[in-house]
Design a protein around this motif. Structure first.
Motif, PDB file in Angstrom:
ATOM      1  N   PRO A 885       0.839  -1.211   0.000  1.00  0.00           N
ATOM      2  CA  PRO A 885       0.000   0.000   0.000  1.00  0.00           C
ATOM      3  C   PRO A 885       0.867   1.253   0.000  1.00  0.00           C
ATOM      4  O   PRO A 885       2.054   1.209   0.299  1.00  0.00           O
ATOM      5  N   TYR A 886       0.228   2.382  -0.375  1.00  0.00           N
ATOM      6  CA  TYR A 886       0.995   3.618  -0.509  1.00  0.00           C
ATOM      7  C   TYR A 886       1.526   4.067   0.853  1.00  0.00           C
ATOM      8  O   TYR A 886       0.948   3.824   1.903  1.00  0.00           O
ATOM      9  N   SER A 887       2.660   4.742   0.796  1.00  0.00           N
ATOM     10  CA  SER A 887       3.347   5.186   2.010  1.00  0.00           C
ATOM     11  C   SER A 887       2.871   6.574   2.422  1.00  0.00           C
ATOM     12  O   SER A 887       2.464   7.385   1.591  1.00  0.00           O
ATOM     13  N   LEU A 888       2.978   6.852   3.755  1.00  0.00           N
ATOM     14  CA  LEU A 888       2.615   8.166   4.292  1.00  0.00           C
ATOM     15  C   LEU A 888       3.817   9.104   4.372  1.00  0.00           C
ATOM     16  O   LEU A 888       3.715  10.198   4.919  1.00  0.00           O
ATOM     17  N   LEU A 889       4.933   8.682   3.821  1.00  0.00           N
ATOM     18  CA  LEU A 889       6.164   9.456   3.925  1.00  0.00           C
ATOM     19  C   LEU A 889       5.989  10.838   3.277  1.00  0.00           C
ATOM     20  O   LEU A 889       5.530  10.958   2.151  1.00  0.00           O
ATOM     21  N   GLU A 890       6.406  11.876   4.055  1.00  0.00           N
ATOM     22  CA  GLU A 890       6.316  13.251   3.579  1.00  0.00           C
ATOM     23  C   GLU A 890       7.689  13.911   3.453  1.00  0.00           C
ATOM     24  O   GLU A 890       7.914  14.697   2.535  1.00  0.00           O
ATOM     25  N   VAL A 891       8.605  13.595   4.371  1.00  0.00           N
ATOM     26  CA  VAL A 891       9.918  14.244   4.389  1.00  0.00           C
ATOM     27  C   VAL A 891      10.993  13.174   4.433  1.00  0.00           C
ATOM     28  O   VAL A 891      10.961  12.286   5.295  1.00  0.00           O
ATOM     29  N   LEU A 912       2.840   8.961  -2.390  1.00  0.00           N
ATOM     30  CA  LEU A 912       1.900   9.989  -2.833  1.00  0.00           C
ATOM     31  C   LEU A 912       1.965  11.252  -1.977  1.00  0.00           C
ATOM     32  O   LEU A 912       1.514  12.317  -2.411  1.00  0.00           O
ATOM     33  N   ASN A 913       2.495  11.141  -0.767  1.00  0.00           N
ATOM     34  CA  ASN A 913       2.534  12.293   0.136  1.00  0.00           C
ATOM     35  C   ASN A 913       3.922  12.921   0.234  1.00  0.00           C
ATOM     36  O   ASN A 913       4.096  13.908   0.944  1.00  0.00           O
ATOM     37  N   LEU A 914       4.876  12.362  -0.441  1.00  0.00           N
ATOM     38  CA  LEU A 914       6.241  12.868  -0.334  1.00  0.00           C
ATOM     39  C   LEU A 914       6.316  14.279  -0.921  1.00  0.00           C
ATOM     40  O   LEU A 914       6.043  14.493  -2.094  1.00  0.00           O
ATOM     41  N   SER A 915       6.702  15.247  -0.069  1.00  0.00           N
ATOM     42  CA  SER A 915       6.731  16.646  -0.492  1.00  0.00           C
ATOM     43  C   SER A 915       8.110  17.278  -0.385  1.00  0.00           C
ATOM     44  O   SER A 915       8.354  18.327  -0.982  1.00  0.00           O
ATOM     45  N   LYS A 916       9.037  16.660   0.358  1.00  0.00           N
ATOM     46  CA  LYS A 916      10.347  17.276   0.533  1.00  0.00           C
ATOM     47  C   LYS A 916      11.422  16.208   0.544  1.00  0.00           C
ATOM     48  O   LYS A 916      11.335  15.231   1.285  1.00  0.00           O
ATOM     49  N   ILE A 917      12.465  16.412  -0.260  1.00  0.00           N
ATOM     50  CA  ILE A 917      13.633  15.535  -0.289  1.00  0.00           C
ATOM     51  C   ILE A 917      14.871  16.413  -0.185  1.00  0.00           C
ATOM     52  O   ILE A 917      15.029  17.372  -0.940  1.00  0.00           O
ATOM     53  N   ASN A 918      15.747  16.039   0.738  1.00  0.00           N
ATOM     54  CA  ASN A 918      16.972  16.801   0.945  1.00  0.00           C
ATOM     55  C   ASN A 918      18.174  15.878   0.758  1.00  0.00           C
ATOM     56  O   ASN A 918      18.388  14.956   1.548  1.00  0.00           O
TER      57      ASN A 918
END
Length: 1000
Positions: A885-891, A912-918
């Motif tokens: 299932p899809y992940s809740l990962l955002e950062v 689907l929730n990933l909004s920031k990658i550093n």
């Protein structure tokens, strides 16, 4: 107003322009007596000759408060048939006239039909447009000054007045405004033939009544409202307002506004002043301070000042004749003269008045003064340079000789002893006064209750007995010693005592039942203070450098401040209502001071105690059931602290660097920070209300007993010697802890972590910088954990995290920090694939991370070691991950990963929730391929090896490519073609992308 807005008095029409120019040099304003508004610089039309000077006057009947201010008030000015009210058609007709005084007569020659037509035409014009109002300084071609033709008529009876009753507008410079309030005499010498006047006025009223309701323009303000508004104006502003209209004039001349005449620093002519006093003979308060020839004004108008009660004079010369004239004001009870020269300088000035009750002659120049006022009660001669004074005032109660430097000791003695009822005497700064004078005054004035003898160097106050004294001030008296206190003791009803700057005073011991206030400031030799008074409420002790002992007994004292008493070592208090005590910078206070402020020490109501910078305190133990605030900041010698204060809510321990043992049992604290005590080794806390405890930095703390049932946050960072048994006791006693920070607690092991099963509310656990190997106690004891921080845990292996992604341990975990840990590539991939509840993942500085591939069957690289990709990482496993299932990962933070070379996140990864990658500072990163539909922020700065960049991120708004030196322009253009929402692009220090950039 032009020329500073000066106002002028009534003056004869014969005065020329030369006099006007001389008056222009005076900058002060003079209230003018005229109801007119004249424009300087207005000119008549060129055809007719100039009109004569306007003389417009009006006789006022006795004031009728019911009619004042009304538009109908003008009808009742004369007793016969009323004068018609001023109609705007008449005003309009006057404006259209030729502007000369004969204009009104020419209008009367027209027949009635022509006059009615003219009025109707004017009415229609007024209904369709507003009259033009010209600003100050504009020239009007219709009129010059204010004249009768402006209002449409000039009643012939206006010329019947006497010369002194007329307003005469003399020639004035251009663009200067004259206005004021005209007051006229009420004698019968200027009566007029009213029948003829009223007949003419009646004819005018008939011609204007037809359309009066439609065209009359009036400010509809009630008399009461105007009266209220004008009550806030001074006389000068009333003169200005009275020039506006007849209604305002009627309101401004109301007697209520002219009972107090305040002409301070105002230029006013003699005739002007006399007219005002003549009109308003009920004046009760008059201020002429700073007025030229004020004594002449008073003497000329004295016959009209029969009701005067208060007179203020100053800044001039007042002769003997002026004081003699005051006898004609029988109701005068207050006279104030300041900064003036009295008399001729040779003869004695005599003030003789039977009704005067208050006389103030302040800062005046005079040789001799004789005052004979049988009813006088208050006399002030402050700062008056006289050599002799004679008093015959049997009713005098208050006498002020302050700073009368020329007055001799004998003169003061004779003056004071001549007043048997004297109750208050101020002879401060009279350097000639001696104890002999005080003794005679004490004998003659039995009712003396207030005495100010400050700055009298010859006074010692010995053998002076004043039994009725209430207020005594002896500041800066060099002769005051401890022996003087014995004489003060005889004043048993004394309430206030001031002994500031008495340099020879060494001790004060007073037991006085009525003493309320005492001031002891800058006493260089003062060493001992003993006060007993049940009503003592104020004590000021300051700058007494040798003060050693203080003993105070009082039931009324609520606040005691003894700051910077460096020698104070003994303090005894019996103050049952004392609330606040400040003993800051009392360096000599010893540990015995704690007994004074503990229960049974004499301060049962104490709430606030400040002992800042008391560096002699080593052991502080307080047992106080009422104490709320305690400050021990800067007590660097304190090593032991024991507080048993159940109501204590605030404690300040800043700068207590040497505190080793601390006990807070019990206290009412809600929060406590002991991180500023680096030498603390033993800690006991019993605080039923405490919710936050910070022990960060207590590096040698080895024993702790924390019993805080409501504690929710505990920060024990860097408590390297904190043992498992202390953690276990704390967990059992504080079951509501939600945030537990054990970073750098190197002595914590499996035993201590196992005790966390008592913390059912634990949501955040920080075990960073520890030597942990096995995390099973954490997974077993904290199933409700949401945040787990394992940064820099170098001894953790991949298997340590197996329960997270194999056994679904910590199902509520949302944030995981593995920065700078030894976790390998496989464990990281498994975590990202299986722990779908994670929202924030930190992998900063992970040296074992070589690739980050999510949602792809590509799992190895030719550049990677063989053992990095284990045998069970097969296509079947990849398929299982892809179908998750899809992940809740955002950062996702991977800053500073030195060995990472490739990052691939495909669309099938379900991020689907990933909004920031550093990925900042990943020096070996070569390839980035991202397909993230909701990615908003991507940081690839300082990835100096980046060559391949593929982006399919439609919502990407911020892209940082700082110092990506290997990235080609074509590669960047291709990557940005699928980022239509990009707002910020940073390609600074990217030499290969210096050409034209695409416009997404």
């Amino acid at each position: 107003m032009a020329d500073g807005g000066r106002m002028k008095g009534v003056e004869g029409s014969g005065e020329g322009a030369g006099q006007d120019e001389e008056r222009d040099e005076d900058a002060r304003e003079e209230p003018e007596l005229a109801l007119s508004l004249g424009r300087r610089g207005w000119h008549l039309p060129p055809q007719p000759p100039p009109a004569p000077a306007l003389r417009w006057s009006m006789v006022f009947s006795a004031w009728d408060p019911d009619a004042s201010g009304s538009s109908r008030a003008a009808e009742r000015i004369w007793d016969s048939p009323p004068v018609p009210p001023l109609r705007f058609p008449d005003m309009w007709r006057g404006v259209r006239a030729d502007g000369d005084a004969g204009g009104a007569g020419e209008t009367e020659e027209h027949n009635d039909d022509e006059e009615e037509d003219e009025i109707e035409d004017g009415d229609r014009d007024l209904q369709n447009k507003r009259p033009k109002v010209r600003g100050f300084g504009e020239e009007s071609p219709q009129h010059s000054g204010v004249n009768a033709s402006f209002f449409g008529f000039e009643p012939p009876h206006l010329n019947a007045f006497a010369e002194h009753d007329h307003l005469k507008l003399s020639h004035c410079p251009e663009n200067e405004l004259d206005f004021g309030l005209s007051l006229f005499s009420n004698d019968g010498g200027n009566e007029i033939q009213r029948e003829t006047n009223n007949q003419e006025a009646g004819g005018l009223e008939k011609s204007g009544d037809r359309n009066a309701e439609g065209v009359a323009i009036r400010m509809d303000l009630s008399d009461d409202l105007l009266h209220l508004i004008f009550s806030f104006l001074c006389q000068k502003d009333l003169c200005r307002a009275g020039a506006a209209c007849k209604q305002w004039q009627s309101a401004c001349i109301h007697e209520d506004f002219w009972k107090c005449l305040k002409f301070e620093n105002t230029r006013i002519s003699l005739q002007n002043f006399v007219n005002i006093c003549h009109r308003y003979q009920n004046v009760t308060d008059l201020n002429l301070s700073g007025v030229s020839d004020a004594d002449l004004l008073v003497m000329d108008a004295i016959t009209f000042l029969r009701h005067l009660k208060t007179l203020t004079m100053g800044k001039g010369h007042l002769g003997e004749a002026f004081f003699q004239t005051l006898a004609e004001c029988p109701l005068l009870n207050t006279l104030t003269v300041s900064d003036a020269s009295l008399g001729s300088g040779i003869q004695e000035v005599t003030v003789n008045h039977d009704g005067l009750r208050e006389l103030q002659i302040v800062k005046c120049r005079v040789l001799r003064v004789s005052i004979r006022c049988p009813q006088l009660q208050l006399l002030s001669l402050r700062r008056t340079g006289m050599a002799h004074v004679s008093l015959n005032c049997p009713q005098l109660l208050e006498l002020d000789f302050q700073s009368c430097h020329k007055l001799s000791d004998t003169a003061i003695r004779q003056a004071a002893t001549a007043c048997p009822l004297l109750a208050s005497l101020d002879m401060s700064s009279c350097s000639c006064v001696t104890d002999e004078t005080l003794r005679e005054i004490a004998s003659a004035c039995q009712n003396l209750s207030v005495l100010d003898a400050s700055n009298c160097p010859n006074i010692s106050f010995e053998s002076v007995k004043l039994p009725m004294l209430i207020d005594l001030r002896l500041s800066s008296c060099e002769g005051i010693t401890s022996a003087s206190i014995g004489a003060i003791y005889y004043s048993r009803i004394l309430e206030a005592l001031q002994l500031d700057n008495c340099s020879l005073l060494t001790s004060v011991s007073l037991d006085m039942p009525h003493l309320r206030n005492i001031s002891l400031v800058h006493l260089r030799k003062f060493a001992d203070l003993n006060l007993r008074s049940p009503v003592l409420s104020y004590i000021k002790v300051s700058r007494c450098s040798v003060l050693r002992c203080v003993s105070i007994t009082s039931n009324a004292l609520q606040k005691l401040v003894l700051q910077k008493q460096e020698s104070l070592s003994s303090l005894s208090l019996q103050c049952h209502n004392l609330i606040d005590v400040d003993l800051s910078d009392c360096e000599s206070l010893t540990n015995e001071i704690c007994e004074v402020f503990s229960d049974g020490g004499g301060c049962p109501m104490l709430r606030s105690l400040i002992l800042d910078n008391c560096e002699s305190l080593c052991v502080v133990g307080l047992n106080n059931s009422s104490l709320v605030n305690l400050s021990l900041a800067g007590c660097r010698s304190m090593t032991f602290l024991k507080l048993a204060c159940p109501r204590l809510q605030m404690v300040n321990l800043d700068g207590c660097d040497h505190l080793e043992r601390a006990s807070f049992c019990p206290v009412g604290l809600e929060s406590l920070n002991l991180g500023i005590c680096p030498k603390l080794t033993v800690l006991h806390i019993e605080a039923p209300n405490m919710s936050i405890l910070e022990l960060k930095g207590c590096g040698v703390l080895s024993q702790s007993s924390i019993n805080c049932p409501r504690l929710t946050s505990l920060d024990a960072s860097f408590c390297r010697q904190l043992m498992d048994d202390s953690l276990s006791r704390t967990a059992e006693a504080c079951p509501l802890i939600e945030h537990l920070i054990l970073s750098s607690c190197l002595s914590i092991d499996i035993t201590g972590l196992s005790s966390l099963n008592c913390l059912h509310m634990l949501a955040l656990l920080d075990l960073s910088y520890t030597f942990l190997i096995n995390l099973k106690p954490v997974f077993d004891s904290c199933p409700q954990l949401k945040v787990l921080k394992l940064s820099a845990c170098k001894y953790l292996s991949d298997s340590s995290l197996d329960p997270l992604y194999r056994e679904c341990a910590l199902p509520m975990l949302t944030e995981l920090d593995l920065s700078y840990s030894s976790i390998g590539q496989t464990a990281i991939e498994e975590l990202l694939a299986c722990c779908t509840n994670l929202v924030n993942v930190n992998l900063n500085g992970c040296t074992n991370l070589h690739e980050l591939v999510c949602g792809s069957d590509y799992c190895s690289s030719v550049d990677m070691p063989i053992d990095v990709c284990p045998s069970y990482s097969a296509p079947d496993k990849t398929k299982e991950i892809n179908e998750s299932p899809y992940s809740l990962l955002e950062v996702l933070n991977c800053t500073g990963c030195p060995n990472i070379k490739k990052v691939v996140i495909s669309s099938v990864a379900n991020y689907l929730n990933l909004s920031k990658i550093n990925l900042n500072l990943s020096a070996h990163l070569k390839e980035v391929d991202l397909k993230c539909s909701n990615l908003y922020n991507l940081n690839l700065s300082n990835c100096s090896s980046l060559e391949i960049l593929k982006l399919d991120c439609p919502r990407l708004a911020n892209l940082q490519l700082l110092a990506c030196t290997m990235l080609q322009e074509e590669e960047l253009e291709s990557a940005l073609s699928f980022c239509g929402s990009l707002e910020i692009l940073n390609v600074h220090s990217c030499p290969k992308t210096a050409g034209r950039l695409p416009n997404p």
